[in-house]
Design a protein around this motif. Structure first.
Motif, PDB file in Angstrom:
ATOM      1  N   THR A 233      29.728  24.605  21.398  1.00 62.32           N
ATOM      2  CA  THR A 233      28.360  25.085  21.175  1.00 62.32           C
ATOM      3  C   THR A 233      27.613  24.178  20.207  1.00 62.32           C
ATOM      4  O   THR A 233      26.449  23.823  20.425  1.00 62.32           O
ATOM      5  CB  THR A 233      28.378  26.521  20.623  1.00 62.32           C
ATOM      6  N   VAL A 234      28.275  23.789  19.131  1.00 57.69           N
ATOM      7  CA  VAL A 234      27.647  22.886  18.162  1.00 57.69           C
ATOM      8  C   VAL A 234      27.257  21.577  18.840  1.00 57.69           C
ATOM      9  O   VAL A 234      26.142  21.063  18.650  1.00 57.69           O
ATOM     10  CB  VAL A 234      28.606  22.612  16.987  1.00 57.69           C
ATOM     11  N   LEU A 235      28.140  21.051  19.678  1.00 58.20           N
ATOM     12  CA  LEU A 235      27.880  19.771  20.341  1.00 58.20           C
ATOM     13  C   LEU A 235      26.733  19.876  21.347  1.00 58.20           C
ATOM     14  O   LEU A 235      25.861  19.017  21.403  1.00 58.20           O
ATOM     15  CB  LEU A 235      29.145  19.273  21.034  1.00 58.20           C
ATOM     16  N   PHE A 236      26.710  20.959  22.157  1.00 61.22           N
ATOM     17  CA  PHE A 236      25.663  21.008  23.167  1.00 61.22           C
ATOM     18  C   PHE A 236      24.307  21.352  22.554  1.00 61.22           C
ATOM     19  O   PHE A 236      23.272  20.983  23.091  1.00 61.22           O
ATOM     20  CB  PHE A 236      26.040  21.913  24.346  1.00 61.22           C
ATOM     21  N   MET A 237      24.296  22.043  21.402  1.00 59.16           N
ATOM     22  CA  MET A 237      23.010  22.294  20.748  1.00 59.16           C
ATOM     23  C   MET A 237      22.437  21.001  20.164  1.00 59.16           C
ATOM     24  O   MET A 237      21.228  20.780  20.184  1.00 59.16           O
ATOM     25  CB  MET A 237      23.172  23.346  19.658  1.00 59.16           C
ATOM     26  N   ILE A 238      23.311  20.124  19.683  1.00 60.36           N
ATOM     27  CA  ILE A 238      22.852  18.808  19.226  1.00 60.36           C
ATOM     28  C   ILE A 238      22.263  18.028  20.390  1.00 60.36           C
ATOM     29  O   ILE A 238      21.192  17.420  20.291  1.00 60.36           O
ATOM     30  CB  ILE A 238      24.015  18.025  18.583  1.00 60.36           C
ATOM     31  N   SER A 239      22.959  18.074  21.527  1.00 60.75           N
ATOM     32  CA  SER A 239      22.461  17.390  22.718  1.00 60.75           C
ATOM     33  C   SER A 239      21.142  17.978  23.182  1.00 60.75           C
ATOM     34  O   SER A 239      20.210  17.249  23.548  1.00 60.75           O
ATOM     35  CB  SER A 239      23.505  17.492  23.839  1.00 60.75           C
TER      36      SER A 239
END
Length: 502
Positions: A233-239
């Motif tokens: 979730t953290v990674l895709f929100m950054i993306s």
């Protein structure tokens, strides 16, 4: 947050009730969702088969009709993306996690565990297992996506309508496509999207957990899957915050590189000749038996009917629940292409890639099983891919690449999903506020977690079948609306051409 519509608040409220219900009484939630899924499958299987086959017929009609020349945009509009990037985005958004999850698991299951009609473990079961894998992931799946995407892209880029599901229904609903009825349509689309995307993210979390368990021996449980969801979730929100042209475009190309690395590795080191023969044979039987498979409901055989409910009806519902998201995303990246070019690209290219994928991964699993090298069928569904890779060189390296591929597909699907949900709840804005993306990103992750908490893979399947039913009705209206709009435009173009000749 000024751009928010009532669709945002109502859809969010419905989903929050769903989450609270799942947390407070998970056993009741699981039991009731299972009962509702059973009722839908038992009583409406015929409807799903007719509806999905109808969507494929609509796509075929567009290809051969004069409407195929009409462009998704103004006459001088050019595509925003080249073919390679366009195909990469279609592939990664449309089937990424699912294809990796089921690539080895579905054929081996049809072969050894749950054959459609043949005797499990027989040569006939091998051929049948591949044919039905092609059927579930081929033109029927992409026909569902194409109908939604065509309607959205046509009305958005050619008629300057908002990029909303409700806006595509104006030719058949008139003024009712706006206001309360239109809002209801969009709320159904948003809730179906959240359930469909969250369900698929749940599959991704389970398989990442399965891969880590296979490689490192860690436990396969909800706690591990929840931690995986948090990390991703953290990674895709950054993306998501980097925007469509940066985050999603870059990740889509990374997905393709990782997928082709895994594919060509197994193509070279796996049973290449066996897999190519299996691919060639299955293409022929798939085309030959496509009509009969499309309408197979087995009304007199309870076992075969149970198989159809558990596999074919589940898949059709999965694709329908994903259709608002995937259709919106495909529409967003397809501006400037003709309808014929669009349908051929969306219908055929990803299907053929999927066929090759199943032939290589499913074929390798079957080869290992039939030659007594490894009992892939005895592994958990989420571990089947890693069980196959374990029998070839560089197995640890390739398993790590497989986990990375699942993670990047996870990020891309969730990234795209947050954008589409934000767009659908801000009146079709192509630049929705980042705060709205954040809300929907969290909602996707929470919903995936709740589904896993209340019943694992079975709960994911139940939720997708239930969410698909109301949106399938909207899809039928979208198909009629698109054909009606194309007829009106064609008459206008013909009249204009006749006037110029005079």
């Amino acid at each position: 947050m000024k751009k928010l519509t009532i669709v945002f608040w109502v859809a969010l409220a419905i989903l929050l009730v769903f989450v609270v219900f799942g947390v407070a009484i998970p056993e009741t939630f699981e039991a009731q969702s299972g009962a509702l899924r059973g009722m839908i499958s038992d009583n409406l299987g015929w409807y799903y088969l007719l509806a999905v086959t109808g969507f494929v017929v609509v796509c075929a009609f567009i290809i051969v009709s004069p409407y195929g020349k009409i462009k998704l945009g103004k006459p001088d509009d050019k595509p925003d993306y080249n073919y390679l990037t366009w195909f990469a985005m279609l592939f990664s958004a449309g089937m990424g996690i699912g294809l990796v999850f089921w690539g080895a698991a579905e054929p081996i299951s049809h072969f050894m565990v749950d054959a459609p009609t043949a005797e499990a473990g027989s040569d006939s079961a091998i051929l049948e297992s591949m044919r039905y894998s092609f059927f579930h992931w081929g033109v029927h799946a992409w026909g569902i996506y194409a109908v939604v995407a065509m309607a959205l892209a046509y009305f958005k880029f050619r008629k300057n309508a908002p990029g909303l599901i409700s806006a595509t229904l104006e030719p058949v609903m008139g003024k009712y496509s706006r206001g309360p009825v239109g809002h209801t349509v969009d709320i159904i689309a948003v809730t179906a999207t959240v359930v469909g995307v969250a369900g698929t993210l749940g599959f991704g979390a389970v398989q990442i957990n399965g891969g880590l368990a296979f490689l490192l021996g860690i436990g396969t449980n909800f706690t591990a899957q929840f931690l995986i969801i948090i990390a991703v979730t953290v990674l895709f929100m950054i993306s998501a915050y980097t925007g469509l042209n940066r985050g999603i475009k870059i990740l889509s190309n990374v997905n393709m590189i990782l997928a082709f690395t895994l594919f060509f590795f197994l193509f070279i080191f796996g049973p290449t000749l066996f897999n190519l023969n299996l691919f060639t044979n299955t293409i022929g039987t798939y085309i030959q038996q496509l009509p009969s498979m499309s309408f197979r409901i087995s009304p007199f055989d309870e076992d075969e009917r149970a198989w159809i409910d558990g596999w074919t009806i589940f898949y059709w519902a999965w694709w329908i629940s994903w259709a608002p998201f995937v259709g919106s995303f495909i529409a967003r990246v397809s501006k400037g292409r003709t309808l014929r070019e669009f349908v051929l690209g969306v219908l055929l290219v990803p299907s053929v890639v999927g066929f090759l994928w199943f032939s290589i991964f499913g074929g390798s699993a079957i080869f290992l099983e039939t030659n007594g090298v490894a009992a892939i069928s005895e592994l958990a569904t989420e571990e089947a891919l890693f069980g196959v890779l374990d029998n070839y060189p560089l197995s640890a390296v390739m398993s790590v690449i497989a986990i990375m591929l699942i993670a990047t597909f996870f990020i891309t699907s969730a990234d795209s999903g947050t954008f589409i949900l934000a767009m659908q709840t801000t009146n079709g804005s192509l630049t929705p506020p980042k705060s709205v993306k954040l809300v929907w990103g969290l909602m996707l992750s929470i919903t995936a977690s709740i589904l896993l908490f209340t019943g694992g893979l079975q709960a994911l399947e139940n939720a997708m079948i239930i969410a698909a039913l109301p949106f399938s009705i909207i899809m039928i209206l979208m198909a009629f609306s698109l054909i009606k709009a194309l007829q009106i435009e064609r008459k206008a173009l013909d009249a204009e051409a006749a006037k110029k000749r005079q």
